[in-house]
Design an enzyme around this catalytic site. Structure first.
Site, short mmCIF file in Angstrom:
data_model
loop_
_atom_site.label_atom_id
_atom_site.label_comp_id
_atom_site.label_asym_id
_atom_site.label_seq_id
_atom_site.Cartn_x
_atom_site.Cartn_y
_atom_site.Cartn_z
N SER A 129 -15.11 -1.65 26.26
CA SER A 129 -16.32 -1.82 25.45
C SER A 129 -17.61 -1.31 26.07
CB SER A 129 -16.51 -3.30 25.08
OG SER A 129 -15.65 -3.64 24.03
N SER A 189 -17.33 -2.16 21.99
CA SER A 189 -18.19 -3.05 21.23
C SER A 189 -19.65 -3.00 21.69
CB SER A 189 -17.68 -4.48 21.38
OG SER A 189 -17.76 -4.90 22.72
N LYS A 232 -26.98 -6.74 25.88
CA LYS A 232 -26.01 -6.88 24.78
C LYS A 232 -26.08 -8.32 24.27
CE LYS A 232 -21.05 -6.12 23.83
NZ LYS A 232 -19.75 -5.72 24.44
#
Lengths: 477, 481, 137
Positions: B180, B156, B77
């Site tokens: 997330s 996210s 990420k």
């Protein structure tokens, strides 16, 4: 009439001490002073995205030692907090400090000011990180930021507003500096900013109990400036009040060239630091055993030394203060003072001879070592040499590094105590100066000293002055 | 996808059987080039990656140990730092035409992955600074859900979830502040684990809310999640909030079955008032519970009475911490710097140009919450309620081993569907937030569904990831142990 | 060299998620929370919004400001719900997993060269970060 008859000065100090660690408080970057810009900076000091602080164990130990020495109550659980504000030398946008729960509180320090003991309350000591350094090039439209200092460990020692005279402030700060240097907590260097003082200054009319509006004097980097700045600020505030104006609470800087304080341009438009507990650092918990161990490691502090020097060694208060002020000097004195009965002579020699040649910083490496001095004092006290000859011996030691006894031996400096030999010289002097003898006998007793001098000179300083005196008394009567 | 779908285990077996890491790496690089989901923000230099893969092949040929993830392609990420590579956090403030922040250091998790022989493919898309639930809030554009490209992948960590689901990597790292990892896993039909707070080092993760953030694996199977956690877990000398608790081999927790396992179901999640919970999700949870019960699990109701305060508590604490964490983005040392002649202007313009609207709104709220006079009423109050929410779980875990519920009330929604009606968007976080407030381990594992993916969430006490894996592996296998 | 997986993609802002209204509307529905009538109270003025923006070093266009104020006002209204929770004597949680500080030994180590320190600097001179003039003191 003194200004102090109608006005009272009220001062509290905030002292920042740089802790004498190898690495920074929250990162492993070195703390060495004077390195090339931005060469002692790692990810944490740079405030890079994703980095986290890691607390330095030695910084905690030093803070605990300072707390113990200043009679503070340790908080066995203390908490770090973020103080949020924007400044180019503050890389994260917040300073990690302690707020609600500092490492210790409620201490005190007693200092002597002209033989009065003044007790200064220590509100708290907290640990925090230093900021970087912005330099402002005159004329240039920009500033430069060096982050070498960012993250250097500090303790801030906050005093109660207990100080009433600039001399008290200086006495307090000198004692404080002496203590942190004794403990090895801080190198005490004011020029390099290792020991920095901010003074909160206010005035009030004598008898008033409410505190006046205070101004904070910042970045005072010598004792002289501190004293001058406080004196100036005190008069400035009194003049304002006497002319019907009000003191405005503000931060002021001191200009040593002009001898005035002036308001600092506000570094933040609003002082709302939005403190909250630092989520990246769990609470700091001190274990009792660790604290006890640190307590055992505490060295004898200057106040205790001064007392001991007076009570056990019979030194004057003034001499004790000079010897105890700096730990290297005290260490030197104590190493040289092998016989307590000769302490006074040893003290005199350290204060008047050694400290003329060496300073607190250099005394540890001084060519005339405590062992040399101890032997020298012994030679004086056992009347092998006179004090005057001893000073010559000091010079020879510095030249050769030889031990004093050997120098006295090889150079034939031994004091003549043989009264027969001295009497012969005395007789010779009296015979050579019949007119002076006449004058003396007619009542000009001050000539005695002249005779002593002549005898000493003739003996090349080696005659025992006591014997000379006694013989002169005999022969001139 | 042109290439075969792999799990970590399958790939490691294939390598043993002679498959070349370099071939696999090349296949994944090609797949990323062809990607239409917008899963990646940046990819590594292909020559370097292939050279690394060939090195692993050669070492393997010599019979050397190539690490527990030797040759396994992993995506990261893009709020986690990889040395020498850009890291954007999905924000213009770190990555735009006039300047691209390049990290001079590796996050601890990246160091560990590298040491385990993983091949790092690149950085995945995310909501800006991990603030969002749909991945539409990224400076690099929205991500499409591989299960249905018309729909969001969740957020996210939407890029990581999409990359795993679309087979653009074998496993990925996500970060989870309020759900997330778990919510996008639920939306894309993948497995997402948020470990116990302190289990995995946060060093190198761009902080959103420090006391809530945790890095975790996003994988295709529960076993892969366990293999990843084996690598990621452990105390870190750079993170004082990482905990010095023993790690274990979590693959040992798999296949144990659920015989005698006490599973709690919070009544507040399924009460009559929960209109937000869609029928298909409710049905999936019920079916899962029935299967688990038939396998010998004991299902019982528990109560988490402070659940209804979780959202308010979360937004006060998370925004307060974020307002401080994002102060370092000031245009002085790195990142976007606006034209300015004066310092205050430099700060304000750089930040206002660099941050997106949602990030700015959260900074404003957080700044207000911490400002003079409001701290006690908002921040401190929320911290106290956080304590009560944590106690709810402690009490529940006196009676049960794990807590089970839906990860999200709904399946993935359509792109753009809720940008104008964010109400439903925030609804998505309700089941995941409490887990972060209490610091618990939680997993989202695909549950039974006849349509779009549905996530089942399992929560366990601190440092009991073993229980999470034990239950999740049974759910994953459709109830067969 | 790290690259973009796609070509010529420019930054495309997405419309901000309306956090505040979302939560308020969410709780207006009889979901998990109580169904309550939220009072119409002005908790934050435009002036305060500007003050907060100044503290946070953010600026907003005039037309954004009113919307932002409403958003903040709504969420502050919403979080008033926490006041119904009795937290008397309840300790505040700063860290979700209770732990105490581990400490680092005082060993100095240089991890970055000054070139690396300055490698991302938008402006630098003489080995330092350059910023517009700070304080004339």
């Amino acid at each position: 009439m003194s200004i102090y008859d109608t006005w009272e000065l009220v001062v509290g100090c905030e002292v920042h001490c740089q802790l004498a660690t190898h690495s920074k408080i929250f990162s492993a970057a070195p703390t060495t002073f004077g390195a090339a810009p931005n060469s002692h900076v790692n990810e944490v000091d740079l405030g890079l995205p994703g980095v986290l602080p890691v607390l330095n164990k030695h910084a905690v130990e030093l803070a605990v030692k300072a707390a113990l020495a200043l009679n503070c109550t340790l908080n066995m659980r203390s908490v770090f907090a973020r103080k949020n504000y924007f400044y180019p030398d503050l890389p994260k946008g917040y300073q990690i400090s302690q707020h609600d729960l500092p490492i210790c509180e409620h201490g005190h320090l007693e200092v002597d000011v002209e033989d009065r003991a003044v007790r200064v309350g220590i509100t708290r000591i907290h640990m925090e990180e230093d900021a970087g350094k912005s330099s402002h090039m005159s004329g240039a439209p920009f500033s430069l930021v060096d982050l070498n200092r960012a993250g250097v460990p500090l303790i801030e020692i906050v005093s109660e507003p207990d100080l009433r005279h600039p001399d008290e402030v200086i006495a307090y700060l000198k004692e404080l500096r002496s203590i942190v240097m004794y403990l090895g907590v801080c190198d005490g260097n004011m020029q390099e900013g290792s020991f920095r003082c901010d003074a909160n200054v206010s005035v009030r009319r004598r008898g008033e109990t409410e505190l006046g509006t205070r101004c904070e004097l910042k970045n005072l980097n010598s004792f002289k400036f501190i004293k001058d700045a406080i004196n100036y600020e005190m008069r400035r505030q009194i003049e304002l009040i006497e002319s019907g104006q009000k003191v405005v609470q503000q931060t002021r800087l001191y200009n040593p060239d002009k001898g005035v304080t002036f308001p600092m341009r506000d570094k933040e438009e609003a002082h709302d630091y939005r403190y909250f507990p630092e989520p990246d650092l769990p609470p700091l918990v001190l274990e009792q055993a660790w604290v006890s161990r640190l307590k055992e490691e505490l060295v004898e502090l200057p106040a205790a030394k001064r007392q001991r020097y007076q009570e056990e060694l019979g030194l004057s208060g003034q001499d004790a203060a000079v010897l105890a002020a700096d730990k290297p000097v005290a260490d030197y004195f104590e190493a040289a003072c092998v016989a307590p009965k000769w302490a006074k002579t040893t003290a005199n020699w350290v204060i008047h001879e050694i400290l003329r040649e060496a300073s607190a910083d250099t005394i540890g490496d001084f060519a005339l070592t405590p062992a040399h001095l101890a032997e020298l004092v012994e030679l004086i006290e056992t009347k092998v040499i006179s004090g005057k000859i001893a000073k010559d011996v000091l010079g020879y030691v510095l030249e050769s590094g030889d031990m004093p006894a050997k120098i006295v031996e090889t150079r034939g400096l031994k004091q003549v105590t043989d009264t027969g030999a001295i009497a012969a010289i005395v007789d010779q002097i009296l015979a050579d100066n019949p007119d002076k003898v006449e004058e003396f006998r007619a009542g000009k007793e001050a000539l005695k000293g002249w005779f002593v001098g002549q005898v000493m000179k003739a003996s090349k300083g080696k005659a025992n002055p006591q014997a000379v005196n006694e013989l002169l008394d005999q022969k001139l009567s | 996808m042109s290439q075969e779908t792999h799990t970590i285990r399958q790939l490691l077996d294939a390598y043993k059987a002679g498959t070349k890491s370099a071939d696999i790496a090349a296949q994944y690089l090609d797949a990323i080039k062809e990607d239409t989901h917008g899963a990646f923000i940046s990819v590594v230099d292909s020559d370097e990656l292939l050279a690394q893969a060939r090195g692993i092949d050669e070492a393997r040929a010599r019979g050397e140990d190539t690490g527990v993830l030797g040759g396994v392609p992993i995506a990261i990420k893009d709020n986690i730092c990889v040395k020498g590579g850009p890291v954007s956090a999905g924000s213009k403030i770190l990555d735009q035409a006039d300047g691209r922040f390049i990290s001079p250091y590796d996050a601890t998790v990246v160091t560990k992955l590298k040491a385990a022989g993983a091949l790092i493919l690149g950085k995945t898309n995310l909501d800006e600074f991990a603030m969002g639930s749909s991945n539409e809030n990224s400076a690099f554009g929205a991500v499409k859900n591989p299960a249905d490209p018309e729909r969001v992948p969740g957020g996210s960590s939407g890029g990581s979830a999409a990359a795993v689901a679309a087979n653009l990597c074998v496993a990925a790292l996500g970060s989870d502040t309020g759900g997330s990892i778990r919510q996008p896993a639920a939306f894309t039909g993948t497995v997402g684990l948020k470990p116990t707070y302190g289990r995995v080092s946060r060093f190198g993760l761009i902080a959103f809310a420090s006391s809530l953030d945790q890095i975790g694996p996003m994988t295709r199977t529960v076993e892969d999640a366990a293999l990843m956690l084996n690598v990621l877990a452990g105390p870190c000398p750079h993170d004082m909030t990482s905990m010095d608790v023993p790690s274990e081999d979590w693959t040992q927790s798999l296949g144990r079955g659920v015989e005698g396992l006490k599973i709690g179901v919070p009544k507040e999640y399924f009460g009559p008032g929960v209109e937000g919970l869609s029928p298909e999700v409710r049905a999936s949870v019920q079916e899962t519970l029935q299967r688990l019960e038939s396998q010998g699990a004991q299902i019982q109701e528990v109560s988490l009475p402070h659940t209804k305060y979780a959202v308010a508590t979360y937004y006060l604490l998370a925004t307060a911490e974020a307002s401080s964490n994002l102060a370092r983005f000031d245009g002085v040392r790195y990142g976007h710097r606006a034209e300015a002649r004066e310092l205050q202007e430099l700060y304000t313009k750089s930040r206002s140009e660099g941050f997106g609207p949602e990030v700015k709104r959260r900074i404003m709220l957080g700044t207000y919450v911490l400002s003079a006079g409001f701290y006690d009423a908002y921040y401190k109050k929320a911290q106290s309620v956080r304590t009560l929410i944590t106690r709810d779980f402690e009490n529940a875990f006196k009676a049960v081993d794990v807590i089970l519920g839906p990860t999200t009330p709904n399946v993935a929604f359509r792109l753009g569907e809720k940008t104008n009606d964010p109400l439903q968007m925030y609804l998505e976080d309700i089941f995941t937030i409490s887990c972060n407030l209490a610091g618990l381990p939680g997993i989202s594992v695909p549950g039974p569904t006849s349509g779009l993916p549905i996530g089942i969430q399992i929560l366990a006490p601190h440092f009991r990831e073993d229980l999470v894996f034990q239950a999740a592996s049974v759910i994953e296998s459709g109830g067969r142990s | 060299m790290w690259t973009r997986p796609w070509k010529r993609r420019t930054w495309r802002p997405t419309r901000a998620c309306d956090l505040v209204l979302a939560i308020v509307r969410f709780y207006e529905k009889p979901c998990i929370a109580d169904l309550r009538d939220l009072p119409e109270v002005v908790l934050i003025t435009n002036e305060e919004v500007l003050k907060i923006a100044q503290l946070a070093h953010l600026s907003f266009e005039a037309d954004e400001l009113e919307g932002l104020r409403n958003d903040l006002n709504s969420i502050l209204e919403y979080v008033e719900a926490l006041n119904e929770v009795d937290t008397e004597g309840v300790e505040a949680t700063s860290h979700p997993v209770s732990t105490t500080m581990r400490l680092r030994e005082d060993v100095a180590e240089s991890r970055l060269t000054s070139n690396e320190v300055l490698s991302n600097a938008p402006a630098k001179a003489e080995g330092q970060f350059q910023v517009p003039k700070v304080v004339a003191s």
